[in-house]
Design a protein around this motif. Structure first.
Motif, short mmCIF file in Angstrom:
data_model
loop_
_atom_site.label_atom_id
_atom_site.label_comp_id
_atom_site.label_asym_id
_atom_site.label_seq_id
_atom_site.Cartn_x
_atom_site.Cartn_y
_atom_site.Cartn_z
N GLY A 14 -45.95 -0.44 -18.09
CA GLY A 14 -44.65 0.13 -17.74
C GLY A 14 -44.46 1.48 -18.39
N ARG A 15 -43.54 2.24 -17.81
CA ARG A 15 -43.20 3.57 -18.34
C ARG A 15 -41.69 3.68 -18.44
NH1 ARG A 15 -47.81 6.85 -17.60
NH2 ARG A 15 -49.57 5.41 -17.81
N ILE A 16 -41.21 3.99 -19.63
CA ILE A 16 -39.79 4.24 -19.87
C ILE A 16 -39.64 5.68 -20.30
CG2 ILE A 16 -37.77 3.64 -21.26
CD1 ILE A 16 -39.00 0.83 -21.61
N VAL A 17 -38.79 6.42 -19.60
CA VAL A 17 -38.52 7.81 -19.94
C VAL A 17 -37.02 7.98 -20.12
CG1 VAL A 17 -38.75 10.22 -19.26
CG2 VAL A 17 -40.51 8.57 -18.58
N LEU A 18 -36.62 8.43 -21.30
CA LEU A 18 -35.21 8.67 -21.61
C LEU A 18 -34.94 10.17 -21.56
CD1 LEU A 18 -34.85 6.29 -24.70
CD2 LEU A 18 -34.67 5.72 -22.27
N ILE A 19 -33.90 10.56 -20.85
CA ILE A 19 -33.57 11.98 -20.73
C ILE A 19 -32.57 12.36 -21.83
CG2 ILE A 19 -32.75 13.82 -19.24
CD1 ILE A 19 -35.36 12.47 -18.32
N ALA A 49 -34.02 6.76 -17.55
CA ALA A 49 -32.61 6.66 -17.93
C ALA A 49 -32.05 8.08 -18.05
CB ALA A 49 -32.47 5.90 -19.25
N ASN A 50 -31.41 8.50 -16.99
CA ASN A 50 -30.95 9.88 -16.90
C ASN A 50 -29.43 10.02 -16.92
OD1 ASN A 50 -31.05 12.84 -15.85
ND2 ASN A 50 -29.91 11.72 -14.26
N ALA A 51 -28.70 9.00 -16.48
CA ALA A 51 -27.24 9.12 -16.35
C ALA A 51 -26.61 9.53 -17.67
CB ALA A 51 -26.66 7.79 -15.88
N GLY A 52 -25.73 10.51 -17.61
CA GLY A 52 -25.08 10.97 -18.82
C GLY A 52 -23.82 11.75 -18.51
N SER A 111 -21.17 5.50 -25.22
CA SER A 111 -21.34 4.34 -24.34
C SER A 111 -22.21 4.66 -23.14
CB SER A 111 -19.97 3.83 -23.88
OG SER A 111 -20.10 2.75 -22.99
N THR A 112 -21.98 5.82 -22.53
CA THR A 112 -22.73 6.19 -21.33
C THR A 112 -24.13 6.70 -21.65
OG1 THR A 112 -20.67 6.78 -20.20
CG2 THR A 112 -22.71 7.66 -19.28
N ASN A 113 -24.24 7.55 -22.65
CA ASN A 113 -25.51 8.23 -22.90
C ASN A 113 -26.47 7.43 -23.76
OD1 ASN A 113 -24.04 10.18 -21.59
ND2 ASN A 113 -24.16 11.69 -23.23
N LEU A 114 -25.96 6.69 -24.72
CA LEU A 114 -26.84 5.99 -25.66
C LEU A 114 -26.86 4.48 -25.43
CD1 LEU A 114 -28.70 6.16 -28.11
CD2 LEU A 114 -26.67 6.06 -29.58
N THR A 115 -25.69 3.86 -25.46
CA THR A 115 -25.65 2.40 -25.31
C THR A 115 -26.19 1.96 -23.96
OG1 THR A 115 -23.72 2.33 -26.78
CG2 THR A 115 -24.19 0.35 -25.48
N ALA A 116 -25.84 2.68 -22.91
CA ALA A 116 -26.32 2.32 -21.58
C ALA A 116 -27.84 2.46 -21.49
CB ALA A 116 -25.65 3.17 -20.51
N SER A 117 -28.40 3.45 -22.16
CA SER A 117 -29.87 3.61 -22.15
C SER A 117 -30.54 2.44 -22.85
CB SER A 117 -30.25 4.93 -22.84
OG SER A 117 -29.78 6.04 -22.09
N PHE A 118 -29.95 1.97 -23.93
CA PHE A 118 -30.44 0.75 -24.58
C PHE A 118 -30.40 -0.42 -23.62
CE2 PHE A 118 -28.26 -3.09 -26.19
CZ PHE A 118 -29.33 -3.73 -26.80
N ARG A 119 -29.28 -0.58 -22.92
CA ARG A 119 -29.10 -1.70 -21.99
C ARG A 119 -30.14 -1.63 -20.86
NH1 ARG A 119 -24.04 -0.62 -20.90
NH2 ARG A 119 -23.32 -1.96 -22.59
#
Length: 246
Positions: A132-137, A86-89, A109-117
């Motif tokens: 699985g591997r989840i990586v948050l930027i 999840a890199n989009a920001g 909304s873009t950086n935090l809520t979207a990463s949750f979604r």
């Protein structure tokens, strides 16, 4: 070795990888790094321009329907998503007293809520796979703070608590969740910072150089690879020492 331990290290080659915001900067470098090691990569963008060899998916991550459509397209092309980055920001910088409700809302909304979604949707398939591997930027700004970036810092700091909570929820199914916190990396986004702010950051970097997008990409691929099968809930700084101790 238990079944859970084995599944975390013996994931098949050519995995299904989804990278958001992968048309430029850090996201593009991450997508290219996964492609180079033979993974099947889907990239979400708002305007196109994914790296060659990647599945180019138009998606606004703040729209739940578009996120669902992107996952379905990736799954149809490559199988269940095994690695999510999840890199989009975005940024919308201004001083606190000038920051509007919209400046706050769109960044959160873009950086935090979207990463949750994204993580929630990815976890459904990963739970069935039992890996699985989840990586948050995130960003060093989420740990240090930065004047004029109250909204951005809050969104990036929030990823840490979210990732560590997910690590505790999902770990028993061999799903790792980690955070990468880049520092001053040469990208279009950091180029928009005021010159004095960039100079001040550069003067505080112990390694004495600005970071490259490849520095971040290599850290992400390591976290998604077999060598990091026992790493979860971690915050990995890629900042040349800028945020040391935070």
């Amino acid at each position: 070795m238990s079944e859970a331990e084995q599944s975390s290290t013996d994931a098949p080659q050519g995995r299904s990888v989804l990278v958001t915001g992968g048309n430029r900067g850090i996201g593009r470098a991450i997508a290219e790094a996964f492609l180079a090691q033979g993974d099947k990569v889907a990239v979400t963008t708002r305007s196109g321009g994914a790296p060659e060899g990647a599945l180019d998916l138009r998606c606004d991550v703040t729209d739940p329907d578009q996120v669902e459509a992107a996952f379905k397209a990736a799954e149809e092309a490559h199988g269940p998503v095994e690695v999510l980055v999840a890199n989009a920001g975005i940024t919308s910088d201004t001083l606190l007293l000038r920051m509007s409700e919209d400046d706050w809302d769109k960044v959160i909304s873009t950086n935090l809520t979207a990463s949750f979604r994204l993580a929630k949707r990815a976890a459904k398939g990963m739970l069935r796979l039992r890996r699985g591997r989840i990586v948050l930027i995130s960003s060093v700004v989420g740990l240090l703070g930065s004047p004029g970036q109250v909204n951005y810092a809050a969104s990036k700091a929030g990823l840490v608590g979210m990732a560590r909570s997910m690590a505790r929820e999902l770990g028993s199914r061999s799903i790792t969740t980690n955070v990468v916190a880049p520092g001053f990396i040469t990208t279009d986004m950091t180029a928009e910072l005021p010159e004095e702010q960039r100079a001040e950051y550069a003067s505080r970097i112990p390694l004495g150089r600005l970071g490259a997008v490849e520095d971040v990409a290599q850290t992400v691929t390591w976290l998604a690879g077999p060598g990091a099968g026992y790493v979860t809930g971690a915050v990995i700084p890629v900042d040349g020492g800028l945020g040391m101790g935070h």
